[in-house]
Design a protein around this motif. Structure first.
Motif, PDB file in Angstrom:
ATOM      1  N   ALA A 278       0.838  -1.191   0.000  1.00  0.00           N
ATOM      2  CA  ALA A 278       0.000   0.000   0.000  1.00  0.00           C
ATOM      3  C   ALA A 278       0.876   1.246   0.000  1.00  0.00           C
ATOM      4  O   ALA A 278       2.098   1.186   0.194  1.00  0.00           O
ATOM      5  CB  ALA A 278      -0.906   0.001   1.236  1.00  0.00           C
ATOM      6  N   MET A 279       0.252   2.379  -0.241  1.00  0.00           N
ATOM      7  CA  MET A 279       0.972   3.643  -0.229  1.00  0.00           C
ATOM      8  C   MET A 279       1.625   3.878   1.139  1.00  0.00           C
ATOM      9  O   MET A 279       1.027   3.603   2.176  1.00  0.00           O
ATOM     10  CB  MET A 279      -0.002   4.788  -0.532  1.00  0.00           C
ATOM     11  N   LYS A 280       2.832   4.347   1.123  1.00  0.00           N
ATOM     12  CA  LYS A 280       3.527   4.611   2.377  1.00  0.00           C
ATOM     13  C   LYS A 280       2.832   5.748   3.117  1.00  0.00           C
ATOM     14  O   LYS A 280       2.514   6.778   2.533  1.00  0.00           O
ATOM     15  CB  LYS A 280       4.987   4.997   2.104  1.00  0.00           C
ATOM     16  N   PRO A 281       2.551   5.583   4.430  1.00  0.00           N
ATOM     17  CA  PRO A 281       1.853   6.624   5.185  1.00  0.00           C
ATOM     18  C   PRO A 281       2.583   7.956   5.138  1.00  0.00           C
ATOM     19  O   PRO A 281       3.822   8.009   5.152  1.00  0.00           O
ATOM     20  CB  PRO A 281       1.816   6.056   6.607  1.00  0.00           C
ATOM     21  N   GLN A 282       1.814   9.042   5.084  1.00  0.00           N
ATOM     22  CA  GLN A 282       2.385  10.385   5.044  1.00  0.00           C
ATOM     23  C   GLN A 282       3.086  10.736   6.352  1.00  0.00           C
ATOM     24  O   GLN A 282       4.023  11.520   6.356  1.00  0.00           O
ATOM     25  CB  GLN A 282       1.276  11.410   4.746  1.00  0.00           C
ATOM     26  N   TRP A 283       2.606  10.176   7.437  1.00  0.00           N
ATOM     27  CA  TRP A 283       3.280  10.361   8.722  1.00  0.00           C
ATOM     28  C   TRP A 283       3.090   9.088   9.542  1.00  0.00           C
ATOM     29  O   TRP A 283       2.165   8.318   9.326  1.00  0.00           O
ATOM     30  CB  TRP A 283       2.749  11.580   9.478  1.00  0.00           C
ATOM     31  N   SER A 284       4.004   8.861  10.464  1.00  0.00           N
ATOM     32  CA  SER A 284       4.020   7.603  11.213  1.00  0.00           C
ATOM     33  C   SER A 284       2.937   7.582  12.284  1.00  0.00           C
ATOM     34  O   SER A 284       2.451   8.620  12.734  1.00  0.00           O
ATOM     35  CB  SER A 284       5.389   7.393  11.862  1.00  0.00           C
ATOM     36  N   LYS A 419     -13.152  16.643   6.413  1.00  0.00           N
ATOM     37  CA  LYS A 419     -13.473  16.704   7.839  1.00  0.00           C
ATOM     38  C   LYS A 419     -12.411  16.025   8.699  1.00  0.00           C
ATOM     39  O   LYS A 419     -12.140  16.449   9.822  1.00  0.00           O
ATOM     40  CB  LYS A 419     -14.834  16.051   8.076  1.00  0.00           C
ATOM     41  N   TYR A 420     -11.814  14.944   8.160  1.00  0.00           N
ATOM     42  CA  TYR A 420     -10.811  14.182   8.903  1.00  0.00           C
ATOM     43  C   TYR A 420      -9.525  14.089   8.071  1.00  0.00           C
ATOM     44  O   TYR A 420      -9.536  14.330   6.867  1.00  0.00           O
ATOM     45  CB  TYR A 420     -11.304  12.759   9.197  1.00  0.00           C
ATOM     46  N   ASN A 421      -8.437  13.686   8.726  1.00  0.00           N
ATOM     47  CA  ASN A 421      -7.170  13.532   8.003  1.00  0.00           C
ATOM     48  C   ASN A 421      -6.725  12.080   7.910  1.00  0.00           C
ATOM     49  O   ASN A 421      -5.623  11.797   7.465  1.00  0.00           O
ATOM     50  CB  ASN A 421      -6.060  14.348   8.684  1.00  0.00           C
ATOM     51  N   PHE A 422      -7.594  11.135   8.304  1.00  0.00           N
ATOM     52  CA  PHE A 422      -7.191   9.736   8.356  1.00  0.00           C
ATOM     53  C   PHE A 422      -6.997   9.160   6.959  1.00  0.00           C
ATOM     54  O   PHE A 422      -6.055   8.403   6.714  1.00  0.00           O
ATOM     55  CB  PHE A 422      -8.227   8.919   9.144  1.00  0.00           C
ATOM     56  N   TRP A 423      -7.891   9.474   6.050  1.00  0.00           N
ATOM     57  CA  TRP A 423      -7.756   9.007   4.666  1.00  0.00           C
ATOM     58  C   TRP A 423      -6.461   9.534   4.061  1.00  0.00           C
ATOM     59  O   TRP A 423      -5.731   8.814   3.381  1.00  0.00           O
ATOM     60  CB  TRP A 423      -8.967   9.463   3.860  1.00  0.00           C
ATOM     61  N   ASN A 424      -6.173  10.794   4.290  1.00  0.00           N
ATOM     62  CA  ASN A 424      -5.016  11.427   3.669  1.00  0.00           C
ATOM     63  C   ASN A 424      -3.695  10.817   4.129  1.00  0.00           C
ATOM     64  O   ASN A 424      -2.699  10.864   3.407  1.00  0.00           O
ATOM     65  CB  ASN A 424      -5.023  12.926   3.970  1.00  0.00           C
ATOM     66  N   ARG A 425      -3.668  10.221   5.330  1.00  0.00           N
ATOM     67  CA  ARG A 425      -2.420   9.664   5.851  1.00  0.00           C
ATOM     68  C   ARG A 425      -1.950   8.488   5.010  1.00  0.00           C
ATOM     69  O   ARG A 425      -0.741   8.320   4.791  1.00  0.00           O
ATOM     70  CB  ARG A 425      -2.602   9.225   7.308  1.00  0.00           C
ATOM     71  N   THR A 426      -2.880   7.690   4.527  1.00  0.00           N
ATOM     72  CA  THR A 426      -2.513   6.475   3.797  1.00  0.00           C
ATOM     73  C   THR A 426      -3.079   6.433   2.380  1.00  0.00           C
ATOM     74  O   THR A 426      -2.957   5.398   1.715  1.00  0.00           O
ATOM     75  CB  THR A 426      -3.017   5.231   4.555  1.00  0.00           C
ATOM     76  N   GLY A 427      -3.709   7.497   1.933  1.00  0.00           N
ATOM     77  CA  GLY A 427      -4.354   7.466   0.623  1.00  0.00           C
ATOM     78  C   GLY A 427      -5.553   6.546   0.592  1.00  0.00           C
ATOM     79  O   GLY A 427      -5.978   6.094  -0.476  1.00  0.00           O
ATOM     80  N   GLY A 428      -6.089   6.226   1.758  1.00  0.00           N
ATOM     81  CA  GLY A 428      -7.266   5.366   1.844  1.00  0.00           C
ATOM     82  C   GLY A 428      -6.967   3.887   1.956  1.00  0.00           C
ATOM     83  O   GLY A 428      -7.879   3.064   2.014  1.00  0.00           O
ATOM     84  N   SER A 429      -5.687   3.505   2.032  1.00  0.00           N
ATOM     85  CA  SER A 429      -5.360   2.078   2.047  1.00  0.00           C
ATOM     86  C   SER A 429      -5.712   1.405   3.371  1.00  0.00           C
ATOM     87  O   SER A 429      -5.753   0.169   3.432  1.00  0.00           O
ATOM     88  CB  SER A 429      -3.873   1.873   1.750  1.00  0.00           C
ATOM     89  N   CYS A 451      -8.523   1.456  -1.334  1.00  0.00           N
ATOM     90  CA  CYS A 451      -9.210   0.814  -0.217  1.00  0.00           C
ATOM     91  C   CYS A 451      -9.203  -0.699  -0.363  1.00  0.00           C
ATOM     92  O   CYS A 451      -9.106  -1.248  -1.463  1.00  0.00           O
ATOM     93  CB  CYS A 451     -10.661   1.292  -0.143  1.00  0.00           C
ATOM     94  N   ILE A 452      -9.334  -1.372   0.764  1.00  0.00           N
ATOM     95  CA  ILE A 452      -9.572  -2.813   0.759  1.00  0.00           C
ATOM     96  C   ILE A 452     -11.051  -3.005   0.451  1.00  0.00           C
ATOM     97  O   ILE A 452     -11.914  -2.587   1.219  1.00  0.00           O
ATOM     98  CB  ILE A 452      -9.210  -3.440   2.109  1.00  0.00           C
ATOM     99  N   TRP A 650      -8.470  -7.839   7.678  1.00  0.00           N
ATOM    100  CA  TRP A 650      -7.326  -7.653   8.576  1.00  0.00           C
ATOM    101  C   TRP A 650      -6.048  -8.239   7.972  1.00  0.00           C
ATOM    102  O   TRP A 650      -4.990  -7.608   7.966  1.00  0.00           O
ATOM    103  CB  TRP A 650      -7.651  -8.305   9.918  1.00  0.00           C
ATOM    104  N   TYR A 651      -6.149  -9.445   7.452  1.00  0.00           N
ATOM    105  CA  TYR A 651      -4.986 -10.143   6.906  1.00  0.00           C
ATOM    106  C   TYR A 651      -4.363  -9.361   5.748  1.00  0.00           C
ATOM    107  O   TYR A 651      -3.136  -9.198   5.674  1.00  0.00           O
ATOM    108  CB  TYR A 651      -5.417 -11.533   6.454  1.00  0.00           C
ATOM    109  N   ASN A 652      -5.201  -8.868   4.849  1.00  0.00           N
ATOM    110  CA  ASN A 652      -4.684  -8.077   3.733  1.00  0.00           C
ATOM    111  C   ASN A 652      -4.079  -6.766   4.208  1.00  0.00           C
ATOM    112  O   ASN A 652      -3.076  -6.296   3.667  1.00  0.00           O
ATOM    113  CB  ASN A 652      -5.791  -7.810   2.719  1.00  0.00           C
ATOM    114  N   ARG A 653      -4.684  -6.170   5.217  1.00  0.00           N
ATOM    115  CA  ARG A 653      -4.138  -4.914   5.764  1.00  0.00           C
ATOM    116  C   ARG A 653      -2.756  -5.156   6.383  1.00  0.00           C
ATOM    117  O   ARG A 653      -1.826  -4.367   6.190  1.00  0.00           O
ATOM    118  CB  ARG A 653      -5.090  -4.337   6.807  1.00  0.00           C
TER     119      ARG A 653
END
Length: 659
Positions: A278-284, A419-429, A451-452, A650-653
């Motif tokens: 998946a896309m590397k997270p924008q921040w840890s 509204k949130y920044n959670f999607w932006n951290r991982t590009g939705g992955s 997304c999964i 979960w397994y794919n994530r």
């Protein structure tokens, strides 16, 4: 004395009215802040039927010109819960301990039967489970939101203006939120897959099939009829409306495209564990380290050769599965977005062929172990929309246009990314969806690309990505009050029918099946649609009395018959090229199912007859054992279908996570 009494009554009446007004005001106040849908009055004055009223918080930016998004959606409110396959009281839950997981709550309140009908009044075991399949007059949309093929063998005019409008809107969203920033390997494998280009596997990941039985695959020499068999099948296919793909302005028959057999899917799954990330997270985040730790523990799981509860040969790698499931129970936390208008969000169907998305949503919402209200602690984020209700609420029958449906989802994603920044951290992955409608793959392919996606329509040619997407079981729930009604079937010694199929002539394949096998052999009970008649066997009785149950594709690759066969303890025979069976990353399907290529339909009797009695008995026993993974329970139990869907996600994530 009388005047004083009347005065006191008047004063008390005014006080009572004032008190009632204050209470009513408090109710409105609480409802306003507690309900995420702001539909206050409908919740207060709801009738016995579930009302479907859509208040579009996410209108299309071009809604004035789009006949779908500008549609008067309140017209849908005339449909009752039976029409929509939604059971009354769908939002209520009762907190009753499961007694097994210790964290699940009962959802019995969700399944109260409507109109006081008895349980049997709502059941018809003889109905083709796919009778309710809606609106097959649609166009497929590829990853660039352009129409690339006509699936129903019809030619529809293409509104390029609307498609270009949508493309520009979603492109802006993707640029801002990071959607589509997959690495080069995953981009190469998106869309049509050329099986010749699959590179060799460098290393065996934890789901290596090394421990499978050598006899798990059924191989039959069908070369005796050679090319003539294939030609005959293609002629029948053409006469019954073969799907075609538009390529360079010309129609290309489906048969000209590559077929991905089950053996090649096994290779593609193994390869995805090596190549897909998946896309590397924008921040840890701390959750990333928890996932990496889980990945290490799964990869180094202690070897389990035998287990008192499971036959290890049912699984690709039982040791990894058992360890992964335990870690999921200990670790996994999911945040569910409260945003979204009903009925498209938070009100899925709980019966019918789309019930998987509804049951999963309801059981997850009631679960205390996995759901968290602290998004910073979440490993996964759930997008709680219903692909079925999206179609019911927004699609105009016979319009051949789903631009508005896709735009609605796009606007929803734009809203939560703002509204949130959670999607932006991982590009939705780290976001996932569970959708059972046929249209879900094309509707989510671009706007939810990272997304999964847990999809019933798990078609390799429709962009299903091994290592990211999940094949969702399509379950036909006849009644939510008792989903396990009539489970099981006759013992093998009493199953006198070799193979059974009955159903509507959906798609091009089933007419081929009937052309070759209907009324041709007494051992092969192959029918079109059957109805209940006195003195005749019912649909369920045929399944309970047959050794093999034919699961032939309909309009799409998926069919509820796959799970129904397991439900009735009948060995499934899957005839659907490019279909990825449910829980593919976990289960060794070749140990309990038979896979037949579409071109080999004329040889079906030969293929099934060549399976030895010993092998059949082993497969049937495997079906009975794997059955626990495909059962819905009002209160979830370990290893049931709810937990298996969750585990696959979960397994794919876990295996997407980058260090």
């Amino acid at each position: 004395m009388g005047n004083e009494f009347r005065y006191l009554c008047l004063v008390e009446t005014r006080r009572l009215l004032l008190l009632m007004g204050v209470v009513f005001g408090l109710i409105l106040f609480v409802q306003y802040f507690e309900l995420p849908y702001n539909n206050i009055f409908s919740s207060l004055f709801a009738s016995g039927k579930s009302q479907v009223v859509l208040i579009d918080d996410f209108p299309s930016r071009n809604s004035s010109s789009d006949p779908i998004t500008s549609r008067n959606l309140t017209d849908v409110s005339s449909l009752n819960s039976t029409d929509l396959n939604v059971v009354d009281g769908a939002s209520s839950t009762t907190n009753v301990s499961d007694g097994k997981d210790g964290d699940a709550t009962s959802v019995k309140g969700d399944f109260d039967h409507e109109d006081g009908k008895s349980l049997d009044d709502s059941l018809n075991d003889d109905v083709d489970p796919e009778d309710e399949t809606p609106s097959k007059d649609f166009l497929k949309i590829d990853g660039n939101a352009t129409i690339d093929r006509v699936v129903r063998n019809n030619s529809f005019p293409l509104d390029t203006h609307k498609e270009s409008e949508y493309t520009s809107n979603t492109s802006a969203l993707m640029d801002r939120s990071g959607v589509g920033e997959l690495d080069q390997t995953s981009e190469k494998n998106e869309g049509n897959i050329s099986i010749q280009e699959t590179p060799p596997v460098a290393k065996s990941p934890p789901d290596s099939p090394e421990n499978r039985e050598e006899s798990s695959s059924i191989h039959v020499d069908t070369s005796s009829r050679g090319k003539s068999v294939h030609k005959d099948a293609e002629n029948i296919r053409g006469n019954h409306g073969s799907p075609k793909i538009l390529k360079d302005g010309h129609s290309v028959p489906v048969s000209d495209l590559s077929v991905v057999p089950i053996s090649k899917m096994n290779d593609m799954l193994l390869q995805s564990r090596v190549t897909y990330r998946a896309m590397k997270p924008q921040w840890s985040s701390a959750v990333d380290q928890e996932l990496l730790k889980a990945k290490y523990l799964i990869e180094n799981a202690p070897i389990i050769d035998k287990d008192p509860q499971f036959d290890v040969n049912l699984y690709r790698n039982f040791s990894a599965f058992k360890r992964s499931y335990e870690l999921m129970e200990w670790t996994l936390k999911i945040y569910i977005y409260a945003e979204g208008e009903r009925p498209i969000f938070h009100q899925p169907p709980l019966k019918g062929i789309y019930a998987s998305e509804g049951w999963f949503m309801k059981l997850l919402k009631a679960n205390k172990r996995f759901v968290t209200k602290k998004p910073n602690k979440a490993h996964l984020f759930y997008l709680p929309f219903s692909s079925r209700m999206l179609e019911v609420a927004l699609y105009i029958p016979n319009s051949h246009n789903r631009t508005g449906l896709i735009a609605h989802l796009s606007n929803y994603i734009q809203m939560i990314t703002t509204k949130y920044n959670f999607w932006n951290r991982t590009g939705g992955s780290d976001h996932f969806l569970v959708a059972c409608h046929d249209w879900a793959p094309s509707e989510t392919r671009q706007i939810m690309a990272n997304c999964i996606r847990a999809l019933c329509n798990a078609d390799v040619r429709e962009g299903f990505q091994f290592g990211k997407d999940v094949s969702l079981p399509e379950t036909f729930v006849r009644t939510p009050q008792n989903p396990l009604r009539q489970i099981g079937g006759k013992p093998p010694s009493q199953r006198q029918i070799l193979a059974f199929f009955a159903g509507n002539m959906h798609g091009y394949l089933r007419p081929i099946l009937l052309n070759y096998l209907q009324n041709k052999d007494p051992d092969m009970k192959i029918f079109g649609q059957i109805r209940n008649a006195k003195g005749q066997m019912s649909y369920a009785q045929y399944m309970k009395s047959s050794k093999y149950c034919i699961c032939a594709k309909g309009f799409e690759v998926n069919s509820p018959r796959v799970v129904e066969a397991i439900f009735y303890e009948c060995v499934p025979v899957i005839i659907s090229d490019n279909f990825v069976p449910p829980f593919f990353e976990t289960l060794n399907w070749e140990s309990f199912a038979v896979f037949v290529l579409e071109k080999d339909i004329p040889n079906l009797k030969t293929i099934l007859s060549s399976i030895s009695k010993k092998r059949y008995l082993k497969m049937q026993q495997m079906v009975k054992q794997v059955q626990q993974h495909f059962l819905w329970h009002p209160r979830p139990v370990k290893y049931d279908i709810f937990h298996m869907i969750l585990h696959s996600i979960w397994y794919n994530r876990v295996f997407q996570t980058r260090p």
